[in-house]
Design an enzyme around this catalytic site. Structure first.
Site, PDB file in Angstrom:
ATOM      1  N   GLY A  45       0.844  -1.192   0.000  1.00 21.00           N
ATOM      2  CA  GLY A  45       0.000   0.000   0.000  1.00 21.00           C
ATOM      3  C   GLY A  45       0.874   1.234   0.000  1.00 21.00           C
ATOM      4  N   GLN A  50       2.863   9.960   1.413  1.00 22.01           N
ATOM      5  CA  GLN A  50       4.174   9.287   1.402  1.00 22.01           C
ATOM      6  C   GLN A  50       5.007   9.650   0.180  1.00 22.01           C
ATOM      7  OE1 GLN A  50       2.336   5.231   2.264  1.00 22.01           O
ATOM      8  NE2 GLN A  50       4.256   5.113   3.397  1.00 22.01           N
ATOM      9  N   CYS A 100       5.865   0.020   7.594  1.00 26.65           N
ATOM     10  CA  CYS A 100       5.472   1.150   6.749  1.00 26.65           C
ATOM     11  C   CYS A 100       6.680   1.578   5.923  1.00 26.65           C
ATOM     12  CB  CYS A 100       5.006   2.302   7.635  1.00 26.65           C
ATOM     13  SG  CYS A 100       4.485   3.752   6.714  1.00 26.65           S
ATOM     14  N   LEU A 101       6.464   1.828   4.638  1.00 21.61           N
ATOM     15  CA  LEU A 101       7.575   2.218   3.763  1.00 21.61           C
ATOM     16  C   LEU A 101       8.244   3.516   4.234  1.00 21.61           C
ATOM     17  CD1 LEU A 101       6.026   1.416   0.263  1.00 21.61           C
ATOM     18  CD2 LEU A 101       7.737   0.083   1.507  1.00 21.61           C
ATOM     19  N   HIS A 142      -4.588   0.906   7.397  1.00 22.52           N
ATOM     20  CA  HIS A 142      -3.251   1.505   7.545  1.00 22.52           C
ATOM     21  C   HIS A 142      -3.091   2.688   6.579  1.00 22.52           C
ATOM     22  CE1 HIS A 142       1.300   1.174   8.081  1.00 22.52           C
ATOM     23  NE2 HIS A 142       1.192   1.920   6.987  1.00 22.52           N
ATOM     24  N   GLU A 143      -3.492   2.479   5.324  1.00 24.41           N
ATOM     25  CA  GLU A 143      -3.359   3.550   4.327  1.00 24.41           C
ATOM     26  C   GLU A 143      -4.319   4.697   4.617  1.00 24.41           C
ATOM     27  OE1 GLU A 143      -0.784   3.497   2.547  1.00 24.41           O
ATOM     28  OE2 GLU A 143      -0.358   1.435   3.120  1.00 24.41           O
ATOM     29  N   HIS A 146      -2.928   7.068   6.957  1.00 29.24           N
ATOM     30  CA  HIS A 146      -1.962   7.995   6.351  1.00 29.24           C
ATOM     31  C   HIS A 146      -2.634   9.275   5.868  1.00 29.24           C
ATOM     32  CE1 HIS A 146       2.013   6.218   6.290  1.00 29.24           C
ATOM     33  NE2 HIS A 146       1.561   5.061   5.840  1.00 29.24           N
TER      34      HIS A 146
HETATM   35 CO    CO Z   1       2.457   3.172   5.856  1.00 24.66          CO
END
Ligand code: CO
Length: 190
Positions: A45, A50, A100-101, A142-143, A146
């Site tokens: 995701g 991000q 998380c990236l 999760h997304e 963000h």
């Molecule tokens: Co994340």
């Protein structure tokens, strides 16, 4: 085009995203760049903040992550979510280790409800209401966080958060090994 992923510590990750409309500049290109960026970093995701954009847009793709075959909800789960609204979250909270990236090298257990009803526009600006369960719901939750300026580390227990403080500070300074393109708050991007 692979975009640099914004690392923890950048204020854009803390902004509440703005809604967008179909005239958002170069939206198709942005979505395709986000998919390329996510695939390059092996993520499931990626949310617009991000990649530096505080807007209500995120993508998911969990195809290929149903490794043991017991998570059919992950098959063919590739979506674009624009201006999503969570209608309902239900069921008994369950824990799962998330990463998380934007926060490389940290994985912690997060509790979330397993059943989700969400309304959103897809890439063609068609309004969709979808029911999601299990890991598919979790990826979306999760997304969704963000685009609300929330990170998974906000949801872990305070003791664990204390323990990862050093690692978080290292990320801010770019002192972390990552094998994808990132932009760190205290480092001029290359
Ligand atoms: Co994340």
């Amino acid at each position: 085009m692979i975009l640099p992923i914004i690392a923890y510590g950048n204020p854009v990750l803390r902004k509440e995203g703005e809604e967008i409309d179909a005239n958002y500049p170069d939206l198709k290109k942005l979505i395709s760049d986000m998919f390329e960026t996510m695939e390059n970093s092996k993520g499931v995701g990626l949310a617009a903040p991000q990649v530096g954009l505080p807007i209500r847009l995120f993508i998911v793709d969990t195809s290929g992550f149903n490794e043991d075959g017991d998570q059919p909800e992950l098959d063919d789960f590739k979506r674009v979510f624009i201006n999503p609204i969570i209608i309902e979250e239900s069921g008994k909270e369950w824990k799962f280790e998330e990463g998380c990236l934007s926060i490389p090298g940290i994985r912690e257990e997060v509790s979330r409800k397993p059943n989700l009803i969400i309304e959103y526009y897809n890439e063609n600006f068609e309004l969709i209401e979808e029911k999601l369960d299990g890991l598919a719901a979790r990826v979306v939750q999760h997304e969704y966080d963000h685009i609300e300026g929330v990170l998974f580390i906000d949801k872990i227990n305070p003791l664990k958060k204390q323990l990862i403080k050093g690692k978080l500070n290292a990320i801010i300074k770019g002192e972390v090994k990552v094998n994808y393109r990132m932009k760190f708050p205290l480092i001029k991007s290359k």
